[in-house]
Design a protein around this motif. Structure first.
Motif, short mmCIF file in Angstrom:
data_model
loop_
_atom_site.label_atom_id
_atom_site.label_comp_id
_atom_site.label_asym_id
_atom_site.label_seq_id
_atom_site.Cartn_x
_atom_site.Cartn_y
_atom_site.Cartn_z
N ILE A 95 77.11 -3.99 -50.92
CA ILE A 95 76.50 -3.03 -50.10
C ILE A 95 75.62 -3.99 -49.08
O ILE A 95 75.44 -3.41 -47.73
CB ILE A 95 75.59 -2.21 -50.65
CG1 ILE A 95 76.25 -1.14 -51.53
CG2 ILE A 95 74.55 -1.42 -49.78
CD1 ILE A 95 77.13 -0.13 -50.59
N GLY B 235 73.31 1.72 -63.19
CA GLY B 235 73.92 2.42 -61.93
C GLY B 235 74.38 1.55 -60.83
O GLY B 235 75.02 1.92 -60.09
N SER B 236 74.43 0.23 -61.05
CA SER B 236 75.17 -0.85 -60.33
C SER B 236 75.23 -2.02 -60.71
O SER B 236 74.73 -2.37 -61.94
CB SER B 236 74.27 -0.93 -58.83
OG SER B 236 73.04 -1.69 -59.30
N MET C 105 82.22 2.39 -61.07
CA MET C 105 81.64 1.07 -61.31
C MET C 105 82.57 -0.10 -61.23
O MET C 105 82.13 -1.08 -60.96
CB MET C 105 81.00 1.14 -62.80
CG MET C 105 79.56 2.28 -62.94
SD MET C 105 78.31 1.68 -61.97
CE MET C 105 77.87 0.13 -62.92
N GLY D 27 78.33 -4.71 -56.87
CA GLY D 27 78.17 -3.77 -56.15
C GLY D 27 77.09 -3.96 -55.16
O GLY D 27 77.20 -3.33 -54.08
N ARG D 28 76.09 -4.55 -55.44
CA ARG D 28 74.84 -4.69 -55.06
C ARG D 28 75.13 -5.60 -53.53
O ARG D 28 74.75 -5.45 -52.37
CB ARG D 28 73.48 -5.16 -55.53
CG ARG D 28 73.13 -4.15 -56.55
CD ARG D 28 71.76 -4.77 -57.11
NE ARG D 28 72.00 -5.60 -58.08
CZ ARG D 28 72.25 -5.58 -59.46
NH1 ARG D 28 72.38 -4.55 -60.06
NH2 ARG D 28 72.33 -6.71 -60.05
N SER E 111 79.00 0.76 -58.35
CA SER E 111 78.03 1.62 -58.17
C SER E 111 78.25 3.08 -58.76
O SER E 111 79.35 3.56 -58.48
CB SER E 111 77.60 1.75 -56.56
OG SER E 111 76.54 2.71 -56.27
N ASP E 112 77.20 3.50 -59.12
CA ASP E 112 77.36 5.27 -59.80
C ASP E 112 77.39 5.89 -58.62
O ASP E 112 77.48 7.38 -58.63
CB ASP E 112 76.50 5.60 -60.79
CG ASP E 112 75.10 5.44 -60.51
OD1 ASP E 112 74.80 5.10 -59.21
OD2 ASP E 112 74.21 5.86 -61.33
N LYS E 113 77.21 5.62 -57.33
CA LYS E 113 77.27 6.33 -55.99
C LYS E 113 77.80 5.81 -55.07
O LYS E 113 77.18 5.21 -53.83
CB LYS E 113 75.79 6.87 -55.52
CG LYS E 113 74.60 5.91 -55.77
CD LYS E 113 73.62 6.29 -55.17
CE LYS E 113 72.29 5.34 -55.22
NZ LYS E 113 71.91 4.71 -56.71
N PRO E 114 79.25 5.37 -55.12
CA PRO E 114 80.02 4.50 -54.27
C PRO E 114 80.09 4.88 -52.85
O PRO E 114 80.15 6.19 -52.66
CB PRO E 114 81.09 4.49 -55.06
CG PRO E 114 81.48 5.64 -55.88
CD PRO E 114 79.90 6.06 -56.28
N GLY F 21 77.83 7.36 -50.04
CA GLY F 21 76.97 6.19 -50.69
C GLY F 21 75.68 6.71 -51.12
O GLY F 21 74.82 6.16 -51.68
#
Length: 741
Positions: A549, A540-541, A417, A545-546, A422-425, A630
């Motif tokens: 992406i 989660g983000s 994070m 982070g958003r 993000s928790d799924k980078p 990701g």
């Protein structure tokens, strides 16, 4: 004889259109070979001709009523059948009136993808779907396709076998059988592929089933209709090579999964799909039953309608299986159901590779592994990790031809994070997030926000990332972020003029501005994105982070950035055990704490005391997610095997009442009966296949998927049922209730 008789009948009818139709059908009957189980074809062929003419006349808009000619044709046909019962025609009529064969036919000798140069000179029989003709001066070329591949057919225009005239009259996408000889192509005409060195010269053609009234041609990838129409005719869409290859690859992967897990001593066990509704975190599908005998000891009146719930996952059954001691390592490829809003990577019904293992570890007691250490697995479940990594290595080696490292990288939730928002980078590209608050605090003591927010940024340098700079300027920030394009005029003032920076650090001055510029070597033409977040990461983000992406996706879509094709796997660990920042669970939590994963996940042993003290926000769980490029492709955890701890979490943390706890009573009881430490994981099979097939949507790897809204345009589901059916289950529709009122 047939042509003469047809001409005589047509002249007698006095119908010019009839005459033309007769000659057309006679040509067709004379040129297309028809298979029958009888040795005498004469009556059968003439009967076929008569039926075809009769249909043409009776269905002709210029001749809507059967005339004397069509009546005589009809009568003659059935009179001949009655007189010769041993030679009944074995034909069926399609909706368009075309005749096709429902009798024995020769068995194919090869598939359309199996012939090679070694078969040159062989006589073969092929079956498949006919693709469009490419016509030359003296010969025509056709492709014949089946699920195994494609073979090019040659038909000479001047060949006595009349194969060209037969093939050219058959509609595209019809199912045919051909007989012919394999020819070796000239050296300069050969192309890569199994059948690229050969052609088949056709001398016999059999129409097995014509294709009529097609809504689109699956063989034409350049003119495909929209997704909704293709979903409506999914059985036709699956004829496309891209989709059929995905389905075959899915089958192959499932076979590898079973093979690998079987070699490691796992037992495949099927668990129930119809369970009881329980507050495990997602919305469920309910299934009404006509039964009035509730299984609960404290059930309400039998007049109440009763429901099963389709399993969200086999979570409780697989834990109970391990608690039983009867199975040490369990797995299944399980169908699961969640009533969630549709997305490109979600379906209301989905498949997961489900595992559970007894006697998994509970972490490492080595005190030297500090919380700041990177790429270290500090939680339990290392046995699950080893199993999954072995499975992933095997899949990528066998399916993709890629050798993966022995161990995959590990990153904590906090690091993910903080660096990527993000928790799924997706770690395949840069644009990492920078904590400006900590930088400024080290160099210049400044006032911070009273709500303990921090200021962070993404820097997009023009000189190093020109593709990202263009995408950055084309991407509009949302209300929680700012984008600043530096110029000579703003280079010395951009941070001081930022609304977000001024709110977080109201005493910013010129010294802080110069420190940031100097540290990151900022120049005119660079872009800077600013946003704030709570110091302790949540959800989660983050806003940046958003934004990161969005910039990446836009740069890729515009062709301004080409990402590496190497797979980037990453384990994410040490998630917060409980959360109040998951919108998907608000409908059930009602302001209470909810489990980040599910309520059976164990806390890290270092945080157990904090949990019992009530410091809920600081408790980390033994929860692990596997991320690929990701995308989260799997998640699991070490489970709670202490009944007292499980009861404490139900009652004191999640604050479930007795009714909400009731669906878990069997699990609590099992934990009191000598349950071993255990843990597991579920890999999203659909998402995994989407990655292996290199497609953005999981609908491309499911044979019969739902739409993004969860509907099925092929089977027209979901659909309403009548009040009469509902009444059998003790249910009354709102429409019926309103009308009664």
């Amino acid at each position: 004889m047939w042509e003469h008789e047809a001409y005589r009948l047509s002249k007698g009818s006095g119908n010019l259109l009839c005459n033309r139709l007769v000659h057309r059908v006679v040509f067709r009957v004379d040129n297309i070979r028809v298979i029958s189980q009888h040795s005498n074809y004469s009556l059968f062929l003439f009967s076929t001709f008569i039926i075809s003419v009769n249909f043409a006349l009776t269905s002709n808009p210029y001749n809507p009523a059967p005339n004397d000619f069509s009546s005589r044709c009809f009568q003659t046909d059935f009179q001949d059948i009655r007189e010769h019962p041993k030679v009944l025609p074995r034909t069926t009529r399609s909706r368009s009136g075309a005749l096709f064969i429902t009798a024995p036919y020769p068995k194919r000798t090869h598939t359309c993808g199996s012939l090679s140069a070694g078969d040159a000179g062989s006589r073969v029989i092929l079956t498949g779907w006919l693709l469009p003709e490419r016509k030359g001066k003296s010969m025509s070329f056709f492709h014949l396709k089946d699920t195994y591949g494609m073979t090019q057919l040659i038909a000479n225009h001047n060949d006595d076998s009349s194969s060209w005239s037969e093939l050219s009259q058959i509609p595209v996408e019809s199912v045919i059988l051909i007989e012919g000889v394999v020819l070796l192509r000239p050296q300069n005409a050969r192309i890569p592929g199994n059948t690229g060195a050969i052609d088949v010269q056709v001398d016999k053609v059999t129409l097995l089933n014509p294709a009529v009234d097609l809504p689109f041609l699956p063989s034409d990838p350049h003119n495909l209709p929209n997704e909704a129409l293709r979903a409506r005719y999914r059985y036709l869409d699956l004829r496309r090579t891209a989709l059929s290859d995905n389905i075959k690859k899915r089958s192959r992967v499932a076979h590898i999964v079973r093979s690998v897990l079987d070699d490691q001593g796992f037992t495949e066990v099927e668990t129930p799909v119809l369970l009881r509704s329980s507050p495990e975190g997602a919305r469920e599908f309910l299934v009404p039953t006509r039964s009035t005998a509730a299984a609960s000891e404290n059930s309400q009146s039998s007049r109440q309608p009763l429901f099963y719930a389709l399993q969200q996952s086999p979570q409780q059954p697989k834990q109970l299986l391990i608690c039983s001691g009867g199975v040490d390592k369990y797995f299944q490829i399980a169908k699961c159901f969640r009533d969630e809003d549709g997305r490109k990577d979600r379906q209301p019904e989905f498949t997961q590779i489900d595992l559970e293992m007894a006697f998994v570890s509970w972490g490492n007691a080595d005190s030297s592994m500090s919380a700041d250490s990177t790429n270290i697995w500090r939680i339990g479940g290392s046995e699950v990790r080893d199993t999954i990594e072995a499975l992933i290595r095997r899949l990528w080696k066998d399916v993709e031809g890629v050798e993966l490292p022995e161990t995959l990288n590990v990153m904590t939730y906090h690091e993910a994070m903080t660096r990527f928002g993000s928790d799924k980078p997706d770690a395949r590209f840069g644009l990492e997030i920078i904590n400006l608050s900590d930088l400024l605090a080290v160099n210049h003591p400044i006032d911070s926000s009273p709500c303990d927010e921090i200021l962070e940024c993404i820097i997009v340098p023009k000189s190093r990332d020109p593709g990202f700079v263009k995408a950055s300027r084309a991407s509009e920030p949302d209300s929680s972020a700012e984008r600043i394009t530096l110029s000579d005029a703003t280079l010395r003032t951009w941070l001081l003029e930022s609304k977000i920076a001024s709110r977080i650090h109201p005493t910013l001055g010129q010294n802080e501005q110069l420190t940031v510029n100097r540290t990151f070597k900022l120049k005119a033409g660079d872009d800077v994105w600013l946003a704030s977040r709570s110091r302790k990461p949540k959800g989660g983000s983050t806003a940046l982070g958003r934004a990161r992406i969005r910039i990446f996706d836009l740069a890729q879509a515009r062709g301004e950035y080409v990402v590496t094709k190497d797979p980037h796997f990453l384990w994410i660990t040490e998630f917060p055990l409980f959360t109040k920042d998951d919108a998907d669970k608000d409908f059930m939590a009602h302001g209470r704490w909810s489990s980040s994963h599910h309520p059976f996940t164990a806390p890290m042993w270092q945080d157990i005391d904090a949990m019992y003290r009530g410091d809920i926000e600081t408790v980390r769980g033994q929860h692990y997610d596997l991320v690929l490029n990701g995308v989260e492709i799997g998640g699991g955890s070490v489970r709670i095997h202490d009944a007292a701890m499980q009861e404490f979490i139900f009652a004191n943390v999640l604050q479930l009442n007795d009714k909400e706890k009731a669906p878990f009573n069997q699990l609590l009881n099992a934990l009191q009966c000598g349950a071993p430490p255990h843990g597991g994981i579920a890999l999203g099979f659909d998402r995994l296949m989407a990655m292996l097939c290199k497609t953005q949507s999981i609908r491309d790897v499911i044979a019969f998927p739902k739409t993004g809204l969860g509907t099925d345009l092929l089977f027209k589901s979901p659909a309403a049922v009548s009040d009469n059916v509902l009444s059998q289950y003790g249910i009354k529709s709102q429409t019926s209730t309103n009308s009664d009122g």
